[in-house]
Design a protein around this motif. Structure first.
Motif, PDB file in Angstrom:
ATOM      1  N   LEU A 219      25.352  58.262  24.862  1.00  0.00           N
ATOM      2  CA  LEU A 219      23.560  59.577  24.774  1.00  0.00           C
ATOM      3  C   LEU A 219      24.762  61.246  25.146  1.00  0.00           C
ATOM      4  O   LEU A 219      25.945  61.389  25.287  1.00  0.00           O
ATOM      5  CB  LEU A 219      23.167  58.817  26.147  1.00  0.00           C
ATOM      6  N   PRO A 220      23.708  62.126  24.933  1.00  0.00           N
ATOM      7  CA  PRO A 220      23.899  63.374  24.926  1.00  0.00           C
ATOM      8  C   PRO A 220      24.603  64.252  26.112  1.00  0.00           C
ATOM      9  O   PRO A 220      23.420  65.242  25.859  1.00  0.00           O
ATOM     10  CB  PRO A 220      22.563  63.938  24.132  1.00  0.00           C
ATOM     11  N   TYR A 221      24.245  63.540  26.845  1.00  0.00           N
ATOM     12  CA  TYR A 221      24.414  63.920  27.937  1.00  0.00           C
ATOM     13  C   TYR A 221      25.741  64.371  29.132  1.00  0.00           C
ATOM     14  O   TYR A 221      26.288  64.632  30.157  1.00  0.00           O
ATOM     15  CB  TYR A 221      23.446  63.315  29.269  1.00  0.00           C
ATOM     16  N   GLY A 222      26.951  64.780  27.915  1.00  0.00           N
ATOM     17  CA  GLY A 222      28.248  64.645  28.562  1.00  0.00           C
ATOM     18  C   GLY A 222      28.939  63.975  28.928  1.00  0.00           C
ATOM     19  O   GLY A 222      28.940  62.607  28.687  1.00  0.00           O
ATOM     20  N   PRO A 223      30.275  64.197  29.801  1.00  0.00           N
ATOM     21  CA  PRO A 223      31.217  63.142  30.310  1.00  0.00           C
ATOM     22  C   PRO A 223      30.915  61.875  31.067  1.00  0.00           C
ATOM     23  O   PRO A 223      29.524  62.527  31.794  1.00  0.00           O
ATOM     24  CB  PRO A 223      31.795  64.263  30.990  1.00  0.00           C
ATOM     25  N   GLY A 224      30.273  61.205  30.690  1.00  0.00           N
ATOM     26  CA  GLY A 224      30.176  59.763  31.220  1.00  0.00           C
ATOM     27  C   GLY A 224      28.874  59.668  30.917  1.00  0.00           C
ATOM     28  O   GLY A 224      28.144  58.236  31.485  1.00  0.00           O
ATOM     29  N   SER A 225      28.411  59.473  29.976  1.00  0.00           N
ATOM     30  CA  SER A 225      26.921  58.819  29.022  1.00  0.00           C
ATOM     31  C   SER A 225      27.626  58.080  27.922  1.00  0.00           C
ATOM     32  O   SER A 225      26.863  58.117  27.245  1.00  0.00           O
ATOM     33  CB  SER A 225      26.681  60.203  29.129  1.00  0.00           C
TER      34      SER A 225
END
Length: 248
Positions: A219-225
């Motif tokens: 997903l496009p929410y950065g690290p962790g996604s």
């Protein structure tokens, strides 16, 4: 808004690792779901949703929807899916690409706050409001790899509750892909649940899958996604979570 940001993107720590959610994990209070193979009923704060292969019926009581005492308004929006380039649904019996349809969304924010880790900071920055609840309805047509047309009917819900000592979320996605003869080709049944302390400590989360449509995507929410469980353009939780397949 998990589904809002997923569609818009399609358009254009010190934390113990979360453990797999045991069957019957509570998730967020205020939302009950009853489902069988060909019917889903969801009752939330101020709404009742019924989903079958024949249709999607939603009744909203505006005086009771969410928590009116917050003073936050009910927000409504409809997205026309026709002509959009969206991630296909990968299912056991076919891969379905959306051709036409609408995505109706109704929600109320109960409070402005950031969800705890492991919700990615990128997601929290874009959707700081706690949704109590979010109600999504998708209705349209899709084609499979052979060009055959199916109708899809999908409900996309979120119920989140934040207290001084805890955060809880239930995030169910249900749906049917129905052929021209009215037969169910594939079925979505993904229910994400999350429970933790208010700061994310002792987080327990997981996803139950009783359907035939599930895939992974970054997903496009950065690290962790990265590696989140999705179905087509919709995601269950905005981070990687264990999946269990309950026995029927």
């Amino acid at each position: 808004m998990r589904t809002t940001f997923a569609l818009l993107t399609a358009l254009a720590v010190t934390l113990s690792p979360g453990t797999a959610a045991a069957h019957g994990q509570p998730g967020a209070p205020g939302l009950t779901i009853k489902e069988s193979r060909f019917q889903v009923k969801a009752v939330g704060p101020g709404f009742v949703l019924r989903l079958t292969p024949r249709g999607l019926d939603v009744r909203v009581d505006e005086d009771r929807f969410g928590d009116p005492a917050t003073g936050n308004p009910i927000v409504r929006q409809t997205i026309d899916l026709t002509g959009l380039t969206l991630r296909p649904f990968e299912c056991r019996n076919g891969t379905y690409t959306i051709r036409t349809g609408t995505f109706k969304r109704t929600w109320r924010v109960s409070q402005t706050a950031v969800r705890p880790l492991p919700y990615p900071p990128g997601f929290a920055a874009g959707a700081p409001g706690i949704f109590t609840p979010f109600l999504g309805e998708l209705d349209g047509t899709a084609t499979d790899a052979d060009g055959a047309t199916v109708r899809f009917l999908i409900s996309d819900l979120v119920q989140e509750v934040l207290t001084p000592g805890s955060f809880a979320a239930t995030a169910p996605i249900h749906g049917f892909f129905v052929d021209e003869r009215g037969r169910v080709r594939d079925r979505i049944s993904l229910v994400g649940r999350f429970n933790s302390g208010a700061d994310g400590r002792n987080a327990v989360y997981g996803i139950e899958d009783r359907g035939t449509c599930r895939q992974l995507a970054d997903l496009p929410y950065g690290p962790g996604s990265e590696g989140a469980v999705v179905t087509g353009p919709l995601f269950v939780l905005p981070f990687s979570a264990p999946v269990t397949v309950p026995r029927h």
